[in-house]
Structure formats: structure tokens, C-alpha cells
Design an enzyme around this catalytic site. Sequence first.
Site, PDB file in Angstrom:
ATOM      1  N   ARG A 147       0.860  -1.184   0.000  1.00 38.87           N
ATOM      2  CA  ARG A 147       0.000   0.000   0.000  1.00 38.87           C
ATOM      3  C   ARG A 147       0.890   1.226   0.000  1.00 38.87           C
ATOM      4  O   ARG A 147       2.097   1.136   0.124  1.00 38.87           O
ATOM      5  CB  ARG A 147      -0.917   0.008   1.222  1.00 38.87           C
ATOM      6  N   ARG A 153       5.168   3.402  -3.659  1.00 38.78           N
ATOM      7  CA  ARG A 153       5.136   2.116  -4.353  1.00 38.78           C
ATOM      8  C   ARG A 153       6.218   2.025  -5.426  1.00 38.78           C
ATOM      9  O   ARG A 153       6.858   0.991  -5.589  1.00 38.78           O
ATOM     10  CB  ARG A 153       3.742   1.875  -4.940  1.00 38.78           C
ATOM     11  N   CYS A 246     -13.751  -4.697  -3.161  1.00 42.15           N
ATOM     12  CA  CYS A 246     -12.316  -4.567  -3.392  1.00 42.15           C
ATOM     13  C   CYS A 246     -11.586  -5.880  -3.155  1.00 42.15           C
ATOM     14  O   CYS A 246     -10.460  -6.059  -3.615  1.00 42.15           O
ATOM     15  CB  CYS A 246     -11.736  -3.477  -2.512  1.00 42.15           C
TER      16      CYS A 246
END
Length: 323
Positions: A147, A153, A246
Site C-alpha cells: 500500500r 510504491r 475490493c
Amino acid sequence: MTVRVGTRGSALALTQTGHVADALRAVAGLGEADVELVTVRTDGDRLTGSLASLGGAGVFVAALREAVLDGRCDVAVHSLKDIPTAEAPGLTVAAVPPREDPRDVLCAAEGRTLDDLPEGAKVGTGSPRRAAQLLATRPDLQVVDIRGNVGTRLGRVPGLGDGPGDLDAVVLAAAGLRRLGLLDGTGGVPLEPAVMTPAPGQGALAVECRTDDADLRAALELLEDRTTRLAVTAERVVLADLEAGCAAPLGALGSVIGDHLHLDVVVLRPDGTDQIRTSAAVPLPPDPADQHEAALALGQDVARRMLAAGASELGGLGGAHRS
């Protein structure tokens, strides 16, 4: 009167909200100071853990919606894929602007493609949809749950940012990279929808306001892109009818080609060992209201086909938290 536009505080959210604010100034003849950005911190920004454990991508939306309803903001700009499929009383998505590239992008060291990654490569993503499709193509990969914002990222890949560089690649949305001006600099390789079908609504924005604010709704409607609205409507009907969220490995992509609306949907087993794909298209009638009904009907038809083919058992649908 100043129009206060609510946004999350990430670089991506501020950038895409800024684009909407600029477009609103242009279409409504407003000055620079007439549209103000208001940063709202959401639970998704504050809490750690996987999105599934936090209750879905809707955690990025709730605080912004509260800010509009209680009058701290007049408008909220969301990534459309984050909006729950259930309606929000008192609020209306007044505009869906033109969509950015909906595809996902593989950002790998030395610009490697998915086929070029070494055996057992570590690929980061926080999305069960992306993880399942990666494993469907490359079952040898080690998918690592990550995350963080785009910069965080990218920093997990050597040479792509400031970070540990402990992964061989990450998968990110092309839309976010392009809006931040990072797509070319990362050497990212777009993944075609046949390999990596995007999330419903990916690459699109939703501009939301109070339902009873008629004058503002009329101004925001000038930002609307009809073909984007039709495509995401069909995609989100599938999401709702399959009761997916999700945590569900589901991808859906609508597109208007000529006078037809097309819809491609995939549901996968979370480990990528099996999948169901369905594609369909409908002609679009001339009247916009009828076009909306056609998009709804297309999504419903594809959802029925997916369920009949066993999608609920394959992807663990029907009980997932909607997001």
C-alpha cells in the site's frame, strides 16, 4: 460565491482535483480565486492495513462525502473506482469527465515486461484483481501485498524512486502515472485488458455535489463526458449485481466503439488458476436517456451470464463488502 472543492491530500488526488477545478473555472467563467481546494483526510489515508480489512476502497470516499453534506465543501472529486455502488442520500455524481487511460502498467527494473521478469520475481500490488491476473499469466511470480502513494510504491523497485528497492516490479494504474507526469519516466509497460482487465471505473473521476444544489449541478454537468459515463455505468452495474468489492478479483471495461457500447468482464479465482470471461455489446439509441438504460441493461445481462457460468463460486462474490 467561492466553490469549495474537497480532495484527499495525496499528490495524485490534488493533481486530479486541480484538473477538475481548472475545467470548472473554464466552463463556468470563474476566476482563479472562485474555486478553492479543501483538503480532507480520509480513513484510507490515516489507517494502515489492506483495503479489504479497512472495509474497501470506500474508506477513501466517506470523509469527503461528509464534508460536502455538512457544508465544509461544495464539491468532492473522487477516483470513480473508489465510490461504493450504493447511492449516497443527498448527493449526486453531477459529472464524469473524460476518462484517462484505464489500463494498468507494469513498472519494473530496467523496463522489463511481464514476460521478461525472472522466474519467481516479486511483484507488488495491493489489489486482489491485479494479483489474480498476474498469477493467471505468470503462476511462478511472488505477489507481495503493498500500500502507499504512487511514489512510495515506485520506491519499492530499484531505480524508480527513493525506497527499499526490494521488489522486481509493481503494478499501478496508467491514469495516475500519467496525471502525475510519471508514466514516461518509469519506463512502465501498459498491460493490455486481455491480460489485465482494469477495475470498474478505473481511470475515471466522479465529481459529486449536493443533490439540492441545482445551480452548481448545472455548472458541473458541463464537465460531463457522455461516452465515459456510459462505459462506467455498465461496469458498475456488473460490480453491484455480482455483489463484488475490493476483495473480489473482478475486472470490467466498457467502451463505446462506433454506435455500440461494449463490455468485457473477467472474474478469477484469487490464485489465478481459473477464470470466467464474458463480452457483450449493445447498439446505442439516439436519445441520451435511452442510452443510459441500454448501459444498465448491458451490465445486468453480463452479470447474469457471469453468475450462470459460476462466477460467484469462482471469485468468492455475493458476500464481499461492496466498494
